[in-house]
Design an enzyme around this catalytic site. Structure first.
Site, PDB file in Angstrom:
ATOM      1  NE  ARG B   9      10.880   7.477  31.726  1.00 22.34           N
ATOM      2  CZ  ARG B   9      10.517   6.110  31.909  1.00 22.34           C
ATOM      3  NH1 ARG B   9      10.063   4.973  32.749  1.00 22.34           N
ATOM      4  NH2 ARG B   9      10.363   6.055  30.717  1.00 22.34           N
ATOM      5  CD  GLU B  57      -2.003   5.421  42.723  1.00 19.09           C
ATOM      6  OE1 GLU B  57      -2.472   5.147  43.443  1.00 19.09           O
ATOM      7  OE2 GLU B  57      -1.095   5.130  42.219  1.00 19.09           O
ATOM      8  CG  PHE B  82      -1.762   7.409  38.946  1.00 19.14           C
ATOM      9  CD1 PHE B  82      -3.174   7.405  38.497  1.00 19.14           C
ATOM     10  CD2 PHE B  82      -0.932   6.846  38.357  1.00 19.14           C
ATOM     11  CE1 PHE B  82      -3.103   6.949  37.372  1.00 19.14           C
ATOM     12  CE2 PHE B  82      -1.370   6.176  36.884  1.00 19.14           C
ATOM     13  CZ  PHE B  82      -2.442   6.169  36.190  1.00 19.14           C
ATOM     14  CG  HIS B 108       5.585   7.978  33.200  1.00 19.47           C
ATOM     15  ND1 HIS B 108       6.606   7.924  34.082  1.00 19.47           N
ATOM     16  CD2 HIS B 108       5.868   6.992  32.413  1.00 19.47           C
ATOM     17  CE1 HIS B 108       7.680   7.217  34.272  1.00 19.47           C
ATOM     18  NE2 HIS B 108       6.761   6.659  32.683  1.00 19.47           N
ATOM     19  NE  ARG B 166       6.771   5.544  28.586  1.00 26.03           N
ATOM     20  CZ  ARG B 166       6.227   5.246  27.427  1.00 26.03           C
ATOM     21  NH1 ARG B 166       6.167   6.304  26.804  1.00 26.03           N
ATOM     22  NH2 ARG B 166       6.835   4.341  26.567  1.00 26.03           N
TER      23      ARG B 166
END
Lengths: 312, 311, 287
Positions: B9, B57, B82, B108, B166
């Site tokens: 990320r 989202e 999401f 993530h 992550r």
């Protein structure tokens, strides 16, 4: 009666309404979708157990799950992509992760909404629902099986997704109790195993006549339950015939064909040919049969693909 | 190589910033998670081209689709759960179906989210995205690959799903010599007894497992499949044909992801026994990432043990 | 008050577009006519009076954009696009046929003039937001128009879009609510009562106007005063008549989706042809 044509939505709605007479815990949720899901009589007979949410599928799934925590058995039926794709994460968390006893029913599945196009066609519902741990997926193959599946689904405790179509379908089999997770050998044979589910079974049975003429002896397995897969039945058949064909009104990836492929992937020398809609956005036609034929999912197309796979 | 660890990320945020200087039509969207998805790195440099949509989202995906129709290249970012999960139908219908040039930067992903637990651990995003026709699905293994993937995604015309983690993971590729091509797998180690096919953070675990296996007399080939869709059929079939045994390794459900994709290829073209290592069909749980990776059996030692049993 | 000639012309165009809707129903045997006909006057006014579009160059960079969040109203858009010359009217006769350019829900890659693939409800407002935001970003002055339906509003995604449009100050965005009061199951206020729709949007930070969406004068007045308020997205709540123009189907939920009978279709075609001649005369008299 074998061969009798019946409307799957009306059959479904009627079956649930019958069960609801005995089982007072059964409640119905609607997202502007109740009457078209065959719940006209239910609304008349049990207005206090009918919850109209308007066009609000995410909310309906959440509310149904909440009601299930209090011991109710909510049944929520709408157009298949709107109970699977739209509220995917609600189904995953509120029904799956929370292990709630909600019965989700996707109607007008596959390409039965032939001319309403991609947004209303459902060729990924098996693919989505099977990713949710603890989910059960039913795809009854004829109207009598729909009735029996309704009974089994409501007796069973846990989240269930059931998929039904739209056009009238013929009765294929004698009535027998629906056992979740069990497939049936519709015909025995040794040249190839054909595994079929839902609306495709009718066409597979018809295709078999063409195959017989070509001297092909197919073992035909019908799967009214897609998840959990009847693993033993499929493994035994694959070990015997080595060649497996799956037939479904779904994308060739993600659905029953992929599940069978994954299951058999540890077996040496077994090949699986997946028949279905290729992973493209399907086209439209107001004529469902024409569209099935276009994607080689009618009896002729299935027979053609099986013959080609066997090199005959 | 030894010791250096970076979360992909971070690589995503850094790459966006670099590309932002180069490409004026690149815009970035986020849903209240810029600090976590690292699009904040881009935001600091180009505040005008960073749009925070708040915790909404579905709307963000719709906005990204709308922006893409005007010729800009939006990167829409949030956690994998999401993006692929909550906003699935918006991605399917508003981005996939019209084949719009939207890049989804999902961070993530997988079990290594750690403490946030099952609602945040998306072990099914590859499977979800793979069902959408025309979607390209990329899961980079380390910092070098992640940065290259972001630029490749920008240059690719069409929707792309990028999967980032992550957790800080070892840098295994050499920045100077590394070459990324969408849809092309990379053979990291040649071998003859078994083929290990890995993606994402499992690539470094698989490499380590291969070294352990070597000591046990098993010569494993290691392939990095950074693009799960379209998948490198040729490379997979050639390697499976050579070793006769395939193991897939991913930080994702054993259903429908890399293992599913590889099974589909081999089940049709080269039916050799295949073992799928990944998260079994269960929800995740809260815990320190490294411990979860062990518990769910996708660390080097578990991989080594499972491969030994399989071979 | 809008100019009489302008209104007369638009009324005529709308009637011709209603003929196009019937032509598609004739071809396919059915269609979502209810919402198409209730919203058709708005779509006609937009394309024939307001929007900067070029049928010869449908992808013109600075064009105004129009999309249907309620994609099933697509017969209205197909009808108007055909009348405006975006494509050959013979395409209308392919409605319902295999691989038609005009499927049951619109596809931007199949038909020139269509800007989004809608059909699943609750998508359009977000997409319209994005188009409007890109316009702001580039300092362009095109506008984005979208139609949503009253039955569609319970979808939560609409409210995500509503609050975002206000936050981003999208005064280049205009959303019409086709408030025909009926959805497939019946009366919208009984299915899920979203009233007061105007107050809700106001509370979300929108400028709101309330009109009769089948009255060309009122539609033009509303369009002429956009943006209703600088810095705010505009919502035009339009009271409309479901299946407007079908004498036997107006204000009936059963005409949300019409499986047409030969007899009623004949009647509708006849009535619409009469209306067109009447409006043609009225227009000539004004010249």
């Amino acid at each position: 009666m074998i061969g009798e044509l019946m409307d799957p939505r009306k059959t479904f709605g009627k079956a649930v309404t019958e069960i609801a007479k005995e089982n007072k815990d059964v409640v119905v949720f609607s997202a502007d979708s109740g009457k078209s899901s065959g719940f006209g009589d239910f609304i008349d007979q049990f207005p206090e157990r009918y919850f109209e949410c308007g066009i609000m599928e995410q909310g309906a799934v959440g509310m149904a799950a909440g009601m299930a925590t209090a011991g109710k058995i909510p049944v929520f039926c709408a157009i298949a992509p709107f109970v699977t794709c739209r509220p995917y994460e609600m189904v995953r968390n509120d029904m799956g992760y929370m292990k709630q006893n909600v019965k989700l029913v996707g109607r007008n599945c596959g390409i039965t909404y032939s001319d309403l196009g991609v947004t209303h066609q459902s060729l990924d519902d098996f693919g989505l629902m099977r990713l949710i741990p603890g989910m059960t997926i039913l795809a009854p193959q004829d109207p009598v099986e729909i009735e029996e599946a309704c009974k089994a689904m409501i007796e069973y405790e846990g989240p269930v997704y059931m998929r039904i179509g739209n056009p009238k379908i013929p009765v294929l089999f004698e009535r027998k109790p629906f056992v979740i997770g069990k497939g049936d050998i519709i015909q025995d044979g040794e040249d190839v195993t054909i595994i079929t589910t839902g609306s495709c079974t009718k066409d597979v049975i018809e295709a078999n006549e063409i195959l017989k003429e070509a001297g092909i002896k197919a073992k035909i397995i019908g799967l009214p339950t897609v998840l959990p897969l009847d693993e033993d039945l499929i493994r035994d058949a694959a070990a015997e015939t080595k060649k497996v064909v799956t037939v479904e009104e779904h994308y060739i990836n993600g659905g029953m064909g992929s599940m069978v492929t994954e299951l058999l992937s540890d077996m040496d020398g077994v090949t699986v040919k997946r028949l279905g809609i290729p992973n493209i956005y399907a086209t439209t036609s107001s004529n469902y049969q024409e569209l099935l034929a276009y994607y080689d999912l009618d009896a002729k197309g299935i027979a053609k693909s099986v013959k080609a796979y066997l090199g005959k | 190589m030894a010791g250096k660890k970076i979360a992909t990320r971070e690589s995503y945020g850094n790459a966006l910033k670099e590309l932002g200087e180069k490409y004026q039509d690149l815009v970035v969207l986020d849903a209240d998670l810029a600090g976590a998805t690292k699009t904040s790195t881009f935001q600091k440099a180009f505040p005008d081209r960073h749009i925070d949509c708040g915790i909404a989202e579905g709307n963000m995906m719709g906005i990204a689709a709308g922006i893409a129709t005007t010729g800009k290249v939006p990167f829409a970012s949030t956690f994998a759960m999401f993006a692929a999960g909550r906003a699935f139908e918006q991605i399917r219908n508003s981005i996939g179906y019209p084949h719009l040039n939207v890049k989804i930067g999902a961070t993530h992903a997988g079990i290594s989210v750690g403490e946030d637990g099952a609602t945040h651990q998306c072990n099914e995003d590859i499977a979800l995205m793979r069902v959408i026709p025309g979607m390209t699905v990329i899961c980079p293994a380390d910092d070098v690959e992640a940065k290259a993937a972001v630029e490749a995604a920008y240059l690719h015309d069409g929707p792309v799903y990028l999967r980032f983690g992550r957790l800080a993971v070892p840098v295994i590729n050499d920045e100077e010599s590394y070459h990324f091509e969408i849809g092309k797998g990379i053979t990291l180690k040649e071998g003859k007894d078994v083929t290990l096919v890995a993606t994402g953070l499992c690539v470094s675990e698989a490499l380590e497992a291969a070294l352990m296996l070597e000591k046990e007399g098993i010569d494993a080939e290691v392939i990095n499949i950074h693009t799960i869709k379209p998948i490198d059929e040729e490379l997979l079939v050639a390697s499976a044909g050579k070793t006769g045994k395939v193991v897939t390794i991913e930080e994702h459900s054993v259903l429908g992801g890399l293992g599913g994709a590889v099974s589909e290829v081999l089940g049709t073209k080269c039916p050799v026994p295949t073992l799928r290592i990944g998260i079994e069909d269960t929800f995740g749980e809260s815990g320190p990432a490294a411990e979860l990776i062990k518990k769910y059996g996708i660390d080097a030692e578990s991989i080594c043990r499972k491969v030994k049993e399989f071979v | 008050m809008a100019d009489k000639k302008r209104v007369a012309n638009l009324k005529l165009q709308a009637a011709k577009c209603r003929q196009n809707v019937l032509r598609m129903v004739r071809a396919g045997g059915h269609g979502h006519v209810g919402g198409a006909l209730s919203s058709l006057d708005i779509v006609t006014a937009l394309y024939f009076d307001k929007m900067n579009v070029d049928p010869e160059n449908p992808k013109m960079e600075d064009r105004d954009r129009f999309l249907l969040s309620a994609g099933h109203k697509c017969l209205a858009q197909y009808a108007v696009l055909a009348e405006k010359g975006f494509f050959d009217k013979e395409v209308l006769d392919t409605y319902g046929k295999l691989a038609a350019k005009i499927p049951g829900h619109p596809d931007m890659h199949k038909l020139p003039g269509v800007e989004a693939n809608t059909g699943a409800l609750g998508h359009g407002m977000s997409i319209a937001n994005g188009m409007a935001m890109a316009g702001k970003l580039d300092g362009k002055d095109y506008k984005v128009y979208a139609i949503t339906g009253d039955g569609e509003l319970p979808e939560g995604s609409n409210w995500e879009a509503a609050v975002a449009a206000a936050k981003f100050g999208l005064d280049n965005l205009v959303v019409f609510v086709d408030n025909n009061g009926l959805q497939i199951s019946g009366d919208v206020t009984k299915v899920m009562d979203m009233r007061p729709i105007d107050e809700k949007f106001k509370a979300f930070g929108w400028a709101v106007k309330y009109i009769d969406g089948n009255d060309m004068n009122q539609i033009l007045d509303a369009l002429d005063s956009i943006p209703e308020e600088k810095g705010k997205p505009t919502m035009i709540l339009c009271d409309t008549v479901k299946a407007k123009g079908l004498s036997f189907g107006e204000n009936k939920a059963g005409f949300h989706f019409w499986n047409a009978t030969e007899e009623l279709l004949d009647q509708a075609e006849k009535e619409m042809a009469e209306l067109v001649s009447k409006l043609e005369k009225e227009k000539e008299e004004l010249v």
